[in-house]
Structure formats: C-alpha cells, structure tokens
Enzyme design. Structure first.
Site, PDB file in Angstrom:
ATOM      1  N   TYR A 118      34.318  24.848 -35.166  1.00 53.95           N
ATOM      2  CA  TYR A 118      34.084  23.772 -34.194  1.00 53.95           C
ATOM      3  C   TYR A 118      33.622  22.530 -34.947  1.00 53.95           C
ATOM      4  O   TYR A 118      32.730  22.628 -35.791  1.00 53.95           O
ATOM      5  CB  TYR A 118      33.005  24.192 -33.195  1.00 53.95           C
ATOM      6  CG  TYR A 118      32.572  23.072 -32.263  1.00 53.95           C
ATOM      7  CD1 TYR A 118      33.151  22.928 -31.014  1.00 53.95           C
ATOM      8  CD2 TYR A 118      31.597  22.149 -32.650  1.00 53.95           C
ATOM      9  CE1 TYR A 118      32.771  21.901 -30.160  1.00 53.95           C
ATOM     10  CE2 TYR A 118      31.217  21.115 -31.812  1.00 53.95           C
ATOM     11  CZ  TYR A 118      31.808  20.996 -30.564  1.00 53.95           C
ATOM     12  OH  TYR A 118      31.438  19.964 -29.739  1.00 53.95           O
ATOM     13  N   GLU A 206      36.199  15.674 -30.330  1.00 59.34           N
ATOM     14  CA  GLU A 206      35.784  17.075 -30.300  1.00 59.34           C
ATOM     15  C   GLU A 206      36.991  17.925 -30.648  1.00 59.34           C
ATOM     16  O   GLU A 206      37.985  17.934 -29.906  1.00 59.34           O
ATOM     17  CB  GLU A 206      35.230  17.475 -28.919  1.00 59.34           C
ATOM     18  CG  GLU A 206      34.655  18.887 -28.939  1.00 59.34           C
ATOM     19  CD  GLU A 206      34.082  19.326 -27.598  1.00 59.34           C
ATOM     20  OE1 GLU A 206      34.745  19.138 -26.561  1.00 59.34           O
ATOM     21  OE2 GLU A 206      32.963  19.871 -27.603  1.00 59.34           O
TER      22      GLU A 206
END
Ligand code: GDP
Ligand code: MN
Length: 397
Positions: A118, A206
């Site tokens: 991530y 993101e």
C-alpha cells in the site's frame, strides 16, 4: 477533482511510474479489441476487466474480474457495462458503470511470489508537509489495517523545499522488506510517484495495491488520484478528465453559474452572500433545531438572476422544508436583493411550496423590508440574525 483509475494511471505513466497497462472500452466489442491490442503490447495471457467508477472496493462488489479468453472478455464486459456497481464506498443504490478498463494480468507466476503493498501520498495539513503513507499490507482496506495492525503502517514526511530525498526512498523500500532488483525498482517507483504527485498538483495519490511482480518489477495496479481544483489552470489538458456523471448534478449546475454550492443532508435551504456569513448561518440553523440542506454563497453580486437561479437550485432538493435568505448589504444593496427575491418568486411561481424567511441587513435594509412586506408574497421578513433563526424554528414547527 477526482479521476478514474485509468486517468490516474495515465498521469503516473507520463511521469515514468510503472503501471499495470490497459485500454479503455465502453462496449463488449471495444473490450475485445482492447484485449487484442493489449496482448500485442504486453504478451499478457489473461485480462482483468475493471469497472471505472469513482469509488474503491470494486473488487468486493464484482467490479473487477479475471478473463482467460476473448469469450470471457466479452461475457464479463456484457455483465459489467451498464451495471449498478455497489461497493462499500458507493451510495446504497450503487454507481452506474459506463466504462471498463481491460488491463493486463500482472499476478502471473515466476521467479518469486507476487506481493501487494500500500502506498499513498497526501498533504498532512497539521504539519504542513506532504506525507508518504505505506504498508506491507496492500490489497486490503487500509482502514482495517490501521485499526487492527497500526504498527504495519509507516509514514514518511517530505520537506516541500527539499523534496523526496534519496535516503527516504531507500528507507521506504527497506521497510517494505525488499531486496535486490525489487528494492531498486521500488526506489524508482517511489521517486517517480512523488514527482508525479507534485507535478500534477495532486491532493491525493492512493495506490492500493502496489505490486511486486513475480519478476520483481514494482507497478501500480490501482490508482486513486485527486487533483487540486485550484491548480487546474496550470493543467489545461486535465480539464477534460472531469467526469460530470460522477458529480452531484446540482453542484455542477451551480459551479457553471459561478455559485458556490455544496449539498448537505438537512432541511433548511440557505442563500447567503459571503462564505463566512454562510458558515455562521449554518451554525445558527443548527442551534435553532434545524439542519442546513446546503451551503450556498451567492457572492457579492446577488442580483435578480443569481437569486432566481439560487432558489431554483435549493428547491431541487426534496428535503428542503424552509429557505433562509441571509444577506448582508455591504457593496450589494439590500433593496436590489429584495427586488431580486420578489422577481424570482414571481418567475418560479407555484413551485415555491416552502416558507421563505428573509433577513436583509446593511445598506438600504429598511426599504428592502418594506418592499418585501408590500409584495404580498409568502415571504417572512426579519431584521436581526436571532429573529431569523426563531422564525425558521416557527415554520419548521
Ligand atoms: P478496488 O477493489 O476498487 O480497490 O480495485 P483494484 O484495482 O485494487 O483491484 C482489486 C483486486 O483485484 C486487487 O487487489 C487484486 O487482488 C485483483 N487484481 C487486480 N489486478 C489483477 C491482475 O492483474 N490479476 C489478478 N489475478 N488479480 C488482479
Ligand atoms: Mn484498490
């Protein structure tokens, strides 16, 4: 301005960030053509069909599917295009899918196991710096990672003047447990990603998941990108990336007319001049037991046309049970605003079924009040702020 995955990935690619490649399609036929082109470009055996909507969690809602043949591509495309995709991040009724991304399958096997990470970049307002958030726990909900295993989320603060320093990119690759080629590849990925973030005037990147492929390349499999609206004038080529279908239609209409309108959940429509007064008005409505249905700053030139349009926008919200007009006449004269309200009322006519409470204060406020009172319209005039609030309370019952 929020972008679709494919648009965000295009920006990343232009800054040299490795991505899962793909082509966009809006019909099953286009999907097959995209798949063919993709195999020529990448040699991919399989395809991932990905619904393009402004919401995450698409995988969970059936908006991301693996296709192993052209026939699969066709069938899956038929299912996904036009569907109302419901994910944990969409409204309960879902979002309609009109475009799909046909992407290469990047989870192939090879010399090592694929591994998901991530990475996000955002402005941390409390420290006034950009921050890279990253984790070994990619591919899943970052909120639940933060909840259950917060020690697996790392932050790296970036000094805006210095930019991302080489040691910081190395630290990130190290903390993610990478070695050798993957370590180097991650450094390049992070450096270019940060350049893309700054260079595109983004407010959020993101990337979940960032994938280490079986041959140790690092690529973005997903991309959630938001661009700072106030910087769009520096990127004329981004303006066409805006997808009006994804936005609140009333907000779009207000924006086109230069009105500052934000839709809210309450029952009292507000028409105010000046953002500060609009905020104070919303507080006042709350204190008198109501809830604002919107934020609306009609601006300094609250003329008849703008007032009428503002009424029309507010009345599109079925939850509105009363409208509070709160205008402070500084440069704008209250009697002109009052005339605007009267004209608007006449033009809109019977469609105004809710009481309107008008508080006009400042230049020519007395003659404004007289105008309203003599108009014989169903408009309640108030002079003081509190008086207006009490009248709102009265009409709401
Ligand atoms: P999201 O669910 O909206 O966040 O969409 P993502 O783009 O993150 O994709 C969701 C999931 O689909 C990923 O976490 C992967 O598990 C899976 N996925 C994405 N790309 C591929 C791929 O190329 N091959 C395979 N097998 N799975 C993929
Ligand atoms: Mn994702």
């Amino acid at each position: 301005m929020n972008l679709h995955e494919y648009q965000g990935k295009n920006i990343l690619e232009n800054f040299g960030v490795g991505i899962q490649r793909g082509f966009i399609a809006s019909s099953p036929k286009e999907a097959i053509n995209s798949a063919k082109k993709l195999t020529e470009l990448t040699n991919t055996k399989f395809y991932v069909i990905k619904a393009q909507i402004h919401a995450g969690g698409r995988g969970k809602g059936g908006g991301v599917k693996l296709a192993k043949s052209f026939r699969d591509v066709e069938n899956i495309s038929k299912d996904i295009i036009g569907m109302s995709l419901i994910t944990p991040q969409t409204p309960p009724e879902g979002k309609k899918v009109s475009k799909i991304l046909i992407a290469e399958d990047v989870y192939y096997s090879g010399e090592s196991e694929p591994k998901e990470f991530y990475v996000s970049i955002l402005l941390n307002r409390s420290i006034g710096k950009n921050m890279i958030m990253y984790s070994t726990e990619g591919g899943m909900d970052i909120e639940s990672v933060a909840d259950k295993t917060p020690h697996l989320i790392f932050n790296e603060e970036i000094d805006s003047a210095m930019g991302l320093l080489p040691f910081q990119a190395r630290k990130i690759a190290f903390n993610l447990g990478l070695k050798g080629k993957a370590f180097k590849s991650m450094i390049k990925f992070i450096s270019n990603l940060y350049k893309a973030y700054v260079g595109s005037d983004a407010t959020l990147f993101e990337i979940n998941p960032v994938l280490k492929t079986a041959d140790n390349n690092i690529i973005a499999v997903d991309a959630k990108v938001s661009i700072d609206d106030n910087a769009l004038f520096r990127h004329p080529d981004y303006i066409e990336l805006r997808d009006f279908e994804e936005e609140n239609p009333v907000e779009v209409e207000a924006d086109k007319a230069g009105l500052n309108y934000v839709d809210l959940d309450g029952n009292v429509g507000c028409m105010v001049n000046g953002a500060g007064l609009a905020m104070a008005t919303m507080d006042l409505i709350k204190q008198s037991g109501g809830a604002p249905a919107n934020f609306l700053d009609v601006g300094g030139t609250a003329d008849a046309k703008r007032v009428e349009l503002a009424f029309r926008l507010i009345l599109k919200d079925p939850n509105v049970k009363a409208i509070l007009v709160n205008i402070f006449g500084g440069i704008v004269r209250c009697d002109r605003v009052a005339q605007g309200i009267i004209d608007a009322y006449k033009n809109i006519g019977d469609n105004i079924k809710v009481p309107i409470i008008v508080r006009l204060q400042g230049t020519n406020s007395e003659s404004a009040k007289t105008l309203i009172q003599n108009s014989n319209l169903d408009v309640i005039a108030a002079t003081a702020f509190e008086e207006a609030a009490i009248k709102v309370q009265e009409v709401l019952g």
